[in-house]
Scaffold this motif. Structure first.
Motif, mmCIF file in Angstrom:
data_model
loop_
_atom_site.group_PDB
_atom_site.id
_atom_site.type_symbol
_atom_site.label_atom_id
_atom_site.label_comp_id
_atom_site.label_asym_id
_atom_site.label_seq_id
_atom_site.Cartn_x
_atom_site.Cartn_y
_atom_site.Cartn_z
ATOM 1 N N PRO A 82 23.624 45.921 86.322
ATOM 2 C CA PRO A 82 22.625 45.203 85.539
ATOM 3 C C PRO A 82 21.360 44.994 86.361
ATOM 4 O O PRO A 82 21.404 45.075 87.588
ATOM 5 C CB PRO A 82 23.296 43.864 85.245
ATOM 6 N N PRO A 83 20.251 44.747 85.697
ATOM 7 C CA PRO A 83 19.049 44.416 86.474
ATOM 8 C C PRO A 83 19.320 43.210 87.359
ATOM 9 O O PRO A 83 19.979 42.265 86.935
ATOM 10 C CB PRO A 83 18.010 44.077 85.412
ATOM 11 N N ALA A 84 18.866 43.285 88.593
ATOM 12 C CA ALA A 84 19.090 42.196 89.544
ATOM 13 C C ALA A 84 17.829 41.350 89.681
ATOM 14 O O ALA A 84 16.714 41.860 89.605
ATOM 15 C CB ALA A 84 19.464 42.771 90.909
ATOM 16 N N GLU A 85 18.023 40.087 89.887
ATOM 17 C CA GLU A 85 16.908 39.208 90.222
ATOM 18 C C GLU A 85 16.739 39.279 91.729
ATOM 19 O O GLU A 85 17.617 38.881 92.487
ATOM 20 C CB GLU A 85 17.215 37.776 89.799
ATOM 21 N N GLY B 210 12.817 40.264 99.564
ATOM 22 C CA GLY B 210 12.667 41.691 99.841
ATOM 23 C C GLY B 210 12.540 42.520 98.580
ATOM 24 O O GLY B 210 12.042 42.058 97.558
ATOM 25 N N SER B 211 13.010 43.747 98.656
ATOM 26 C CA SER B 211 12.964 44.642 97.502
ATOM 27 C C SER B 211 14.306 45.355 97.389
ATOM 28 O O SER B 211 15.060 45.463 98.354
ATOM 29 C CB SER B 211 11.830 45.656 97.662
ATOM 30 N N TRP B 212 14.605 45.838 96.224
ATOM 31 C CA TRP B 212 15.866 46.524 95.980
ATOM 32 C C TRP B 212 15.606 47.681 95.028
ATOM 33 O O TRP B 212 15.553 47.496 93.810
ATOM 34 C CB TRP B 212 16.885 45.560 95.382
ATOM 35 N N PRO B 213 15.427 48.854 95.580
ATOM 36 C CA PRO B 213 15.222 50.014 94.705
ATOM 37 C C PRO B 213 16.548 50.512 94.150
ATOM 38 O O PRO B 213 17.457 50.841 94.897
ATOM 39 C CB PRO B 213 14.601 51.039 95.656
ATOM 40 N N GLY B 214 16.695 50.477 92.871
ATOM 41 C CA GLY B 214 17.907 50.998 92.264
ATOM 42 C C GLY B 214 18.774 49.915 91.664
ATOM 43 O O GLY B 214 18.298 48.861 91.273
ATOM 44 N N SER B 215 20.055 50.216 91.588
ATOM 45 C CA SER B 215 21.010 49.277 91.015
ATOM 46 C C SER B 215 22.266 49.270 91.865
ATOM 47 O O SER B 215 22.414 50.072 92.787
ATOM 48 C CB SER B 215 21.336 49.666 89.566
#
Length: 115
Positions: A41-44, A48-53
């Motif tokens: 699911p989309p993460a909050e 930092g950043s989180w590319p992907g799932s």
């Protein structure tokens, strides 16, 4: 102790193979008592950043997680995913219910003092 299959998936490309993979993966997990805890699911993003799932699958223990990954049933479908989604997959043991990070800190301090 529970163990997990953790996947960080990036650069997803829609493809019919991905749908087939999704339709078939649960049958590979059932004999190993594996179940999804997180499934992309989309993460909050809090820092930092989180590319992907991400995907997180729980197993009873690390040996069972390894057996699932190496099973002929899973190996028969793995290319359906890896041909179309870039990512990393880790098999990792969890911590027990009595885990205390202070104990880990004490061990790390002792190691650092010994160096």
């Amino acid at each position: 102790m529970s163990a997990y299959g953790f996947a960080h998936l990036r650069a997803r490309r829609p493809h019919a193979d991905i749908l087939e993979y999704l339709e078939r993966i649960q049958d590979t997990l059932d004999p190993f008592h594996g179940h999804f805890v997180i499934h992309g699911p989309p993460a909050e993003i809090a820092e930092g950043s989180w590319p992907g799932s991400m995907v997180l699958i729980e197993f009873p223990d690390l040996d069972t997680a390894r057996a699932w990954y190496r099973s002929p049933a899973y190996q028969a479908i793995i290319r359906l995913r890896t041909d179309h989604i870039d990512g990393d997959l880790l098999l990792i043991e969890g911590v027990g219910p009595n885990y205390d990070p202070r104990e880990r800190a004490a061990k790390l301090r002792a190691q650092a003092a010994a160096e």
